[in-house]
Design a protein around this motif. Structure first.
Motif, PDB file in Angstrom:
ATOM      1  N   ASP A 277      21.400  14.537  -6.937  1.00  0.00           N
ATOM      2  CA  ASP A 277      20.893  13.537  -7.853  1.00  0.00           C
ATOM      3  C   ASP A 277      19.575  13.611  -7.631  1.00  0.00           C
ATOM      4  OD1 ASP A 277      23.152  12.936  -9.477  1.00  0.00           O
ATOM      5  OD2 ASP A 277      23.620  11.155  -8.575  1.00  0.00           O
ATOM      6  N   THR A 278      19.086  13.716  -6.270  1.00  0.00           N
ATOM      7  CA  THR A 278      17.759  13.276  -5.796  1.00  0.00           C
ATOM      8  C   THR A 278      16.906  14.778  -5.282  1.00  0.00           C
ATOM      9  OG1 THR A 278      18.787  11.325  -4.860  1.00  0.00           O
ATOM     10  CG2 THR A 278      16.612  12.376  -4.055  1.00  0.00           C
ATOM     11  N   LYS A 279      17.865  15.854  -5.140  1.00  0.00           N
ATOM     12  CA  LYS A 279      17.195  17.111  -4.362  1.00  0.00           C
ATOM     13  C   LYS A 279      16.095  17.643  -5.403  1.00  0.00           C
ATOM     14  CE  LYS A 279      19.599  20.863  -4.261  1.00  0.00           C
ATOM     15  NZ  LYS A 279      18.811  22.050  -5.211  1.00  0.00           N
ATOM     16  N   THR A 280      15.890  17.295  -6.720  1.00  0.00           N
ATOM     17  CA  THR A 280      14.716  18.020  -7.598  1.00  0.00           C
ATOM     18  C   THR A 280      13.477  17.301  -7.260  1.00  0.00           C
ATOM     19  OG1 THR A 280      15.641  16.482  -9.459  1.00  0.00           O
ATOM     20  CG2 THR A 280      16.359  18.648  -9.270  1.00  0.00           C
ATOM     21  N   MET A 281      13.523  15.973  -6.758  1.00  0.00           N
ATOM     22  CA  MET A 281      12.318  15.141  -6.303  1.00  0.00           C
ATOM     23  C   MET A 281      11.475  16.023  -5.437  1.00  0.00           C
ATOM     24  SD  MET A 281      13.531  12.171  -3.670  1.00  0.00           S
ATOM     25  CE  MET A 281      11.661  11.869  -2.911  1.00  0.00           C
ATOM     26  N   PHE A 282      12.061  16.961  -4.556  1.00  0.00           N
ATOM     27  CA  PHE A 282      11.328  17.352  -3.343  1.00  0.00           C
ATOM     28  C   PHE A 282      10.061  18.521  -3.859  1.00  0.00           C
ATOM     29  CE2 PHE A 282      15.057  15.744  -1.432  1.00  0.00           C
ATOM     30  CZ  PHE A 282      14.443  14.868  -0.202  1.00  0.00           C
ATOM     31  N   ASN A 283       9.066  18.717  -3.146  1.00  0.00           N
ATOM     32  CA  ASN A 283       8.250  19.730  -3.317  1.00  0.00           C
ATOM     33  C   ASN A 283       8.767  20.910  -2.628  1.00  0.00           C
ATOM     34  OD1 ASN A 283       6.608  17.796  -4.628  1.00  0.00           O
ATOM     35  ND2 ASN A 283       5.220  17.640  -2.725  1.00  0.00           N
ATOM     36  N   LYS A 284       8.252  22.314  -3.133  1.00  0.00           N
ATOM     37  CA  LYS A 284       8.808  23.271  -2.584  1.00  0.00           C
ATOM     38  C   LYS A 284       7.823  23.763  -1.444  1.00  0.00           C
ATOM     39  CE  LYS A 284      10.126  28.350  -3.300  1.00  0.00           C
ATOM     40  NZ  LYS A 284      10.340  29.213  -4.256  1.00  0.00           N
ATOM     41  N   ASP A 285       6.633  23.264  -1.636  1.00  0.00           N
ATOM     42  CA  ASP A 285       5.360  23.808  -0.752  1.00  0.00           C
ATOM     43  C   ASP A 285       4.691  22.793   0.114  1.00  0.00           C
ATOM     44  OD1 ASP A 285       3.847  22.406  -2.663  1.00  0.00           O
ATOM     45  OD2 ASP A 285       2.933  24.238  -3.373  1.00  0.00           O
ATOM     46  N   GLY A 286       4.997  21.435  -0.111  1.00  0.00           N
ATOM     47  CA  GLY A 286       4.696  20.300   0.741  1.00  0.00           C
ATOM     48  C   GLY A 286       3.299  20.154   0.387  1.00  0.00           C
ATOM     49  N   LYS A 287       3.004  20.591  -0.795  1.00  0.00           N
ATOM     50  CA  LYS A 287       1.356  20.314  -1.282  1.00  0.00           C
ATOM     51  C   LYS A 287       1.174  18.998  -2.251  1.00  0.00           C
ATOM     52  CE  LYS A 287      -0.413  24.880  -1.203  1.00  0.00           C
ATOM     53  NZ  LYS A 287      -1.060  25.928  -1.829  1.00  0.00           N
ATOM     54  N   MET A 288       0.283  18.064  -1.800  1.00  0.00           N
ATOM     55  CA  MET A 288      -0.045  16.878  -2.601  1.00  0.00           C
ATOM     56  C   MET A 288      -0.378  17.081  -4.103  1.00  0.00           C
ATOM     57  SD  MET A 288      -0.476  13.364  -2.720  1.00  0.00           S
ATOM     58  CE  MET A 288      -0.522  13.003  -0.972  1.00  0.00           C
ATOM     59  N   ASP A 289      -0.090  16.476  -4.982  1.00  0.00           N
ATOM     60  CA  ASP A 289      -0.465  16.215  -6.310  1.00  0.00           C
ATOM     61  C   ASP A 289      -1.709  15.487  -6.496  1.00  0.00           C
ATOM     62  OD1 ASP A 289       0.403  16.986  -9.448  1.00  0.00           O
ATOM     63  OD2 ASP A 289      -0.576  14.819  -9.165  1.00  0.00           O
ATOM     64  N   ALA A 330       4.493  32.906   4.823  1.00  0.00           N
ATOM     65  CA  ALA A 330       5.156  33.407   3.677  1.00  0.00           C
ATOM     66  C   ALA A 330       6.716  33.562   4.256  1.00  0.00           C
ATOM     67  CB  ALA A 330       4.562  34.316   2.985  1.00  0.00           C
ATOM     68  N   LYS A 331       7.702  33.069   3.677  1.00  0.00           N
ATOM     69  CA  LYS A 331       8.938  33.666   4.002  1.00  0.00           C
ATOM     70  C   LYS A 331       9.457  35.013   3.766  1.00  0.00           C
ATOM     71  CE  LYS A 331       9.688  29.770   6.190  1.00  0.00           C
ATOM     72  NZ  LYS A 331       9.748  29.616   7.603  1.00  0.00           N
TER      73      LYS A 331
END
Length: 331
Positions: A277-289, A330-331
């Protein structure tokens, strides 16, 4: 104490970069909270070790307690809400987010089932007891904003922590409603003890409640420490972004398997649901909006006691940086 300290803690920071294997203590404003999951996940995946940094993760019940640890030098970083960097700058501190884990709060305002008919929106907060983790916490800031936007003049903030203490306060009538996170949300809903009133676990719900994004979970440090230890900071950020990538590319069950088993004390299925229910809140790249950061200042300038009327003086460039997330391999 916080007000009396100099803006960027010029008293000096440990020279971690000089160590063969730097050691960093990170205080998390609730280790078991799903919104702060990347910290324990990075540890469980061995990402800190892979980066060659020894990280000690310690838990606190709220972001307000965690920030005090940073200000006193007891820790070098905090995993907590970004809004603390703005709040502290208004008090003369220089704290910066080096990795933005999420651009929405991941919180929900819960109402007890017994009060669900009488509290149907924030307009009904007038005169009510509203649960927060602690005074000066991000749940306090957000509750002030929701009440203020609804025109509520008076309510009583009640320090009830999270998890079982929050649930107990709701069940015994100590609070009429309150703000919390998963897995507490999932436990209340499944048990029938509480209902979601305002959901800020999605971008849509956050925009509806706060008029835009509200960057929340982050890794923040003192500006002084970041300036003196860029290599160590980069190692820490690399690990956190690795954890964010794992969240994006794996199922809730796979993520739960890497977390401490006692975090699922209410049942494995319920814990996996709370992650899902929560996982979609996370950023993929750690960048600020960037627009989200501006919205945080706008909201605090209107409703936060410490920032009220000081919004125009806040230097956003000092509250967050993308310098380190931009350099993650990059991975």
């Amino acid at each position: 104490m916080a007000i009396g300290m100099s803006g960027c803690r010029s008293s000096g920071a440990a020279n971690a970069d000089a160590a063969a294997k730097p050691e960093v203590t990170i205080i998390v404003g609730g280790l078991e909270k799903v919104i702060y999951m990347p910290a324990k996940l990075a540890e469980g995946l061995g990402l800190f070790e892979q980066e060659g940094v020894k990280v000690n993760l310690l838990g606190e019940q709220s972001g307000a307690s965690a920030e005090n640890s940073l200000l006193t030098g007891a820790s070098q970083a905090v995993v907590g809400f970004y809004d603390h960097t703005v709040d502290l700058q208004a008090k003369g501190q220089c704290i910066t987010s080096v990795a933005q884990l999420a651009n929405i709060p991941g919180e929900a305002e819960m109402v007890s089932t017994a009060n669900a008919d009488s509290i149907t929106s924030a307009k009904d907060f007038e005169g009510k007891n509203l649960g927060i983790t602690s005074l000066g916490s991000s749940t306090d800031f957000l509750t002030q904003a929701l009440a203020g936007q609804a025109g509520v003049k008076k309510y009583t903030p009640a320090k009830v922590g999270a998890g079982q203490t929050f649930i107990a306060s709701m069940n015994n009538g100590g609070i009429d409603a309150g703000m919390t996170t998963d897995p507490t949300i999932a436990q209340l809903v499944q048990s029938g003890q509480g209902k979601v009133l305002i959901d800020m676990r999605t971008e849509e719900g956050t925009r509806q409640a706060l008029g835009g994004l509200y960057p929340a979970a982050s890794v923040y440090m003192s500006c002084d420490y970041v300036q003196k230890n860029p290599k160590t900071v980069q190692k820490v950020v690399n690990a956190f972004v690795g954890a964010l990538d794992f969240i994006t590319t794996h199922t809730a069950a796979e993520i739960a398997a890497k977390m401490p088993s006692d975090y699922a004390n209410a049942g494995a299925g319920l814990y996996e649901k709370s992650i899902n229910d929560t996982k979609t809140m996370f950023n993929k790249d750690g960048k600020m909006d960037a627009d989200g950061a501006k919205n945080v200042v706008k909201i605090l300038d209107q409703y936060s006691t410490n920032v009220l009327g000081k919004g125009s003086t806040i230097d956003l460039s000092k509250t967050y940086t993308t310098e380190f997330v931009d350099k993650v391999p990059a991975k």
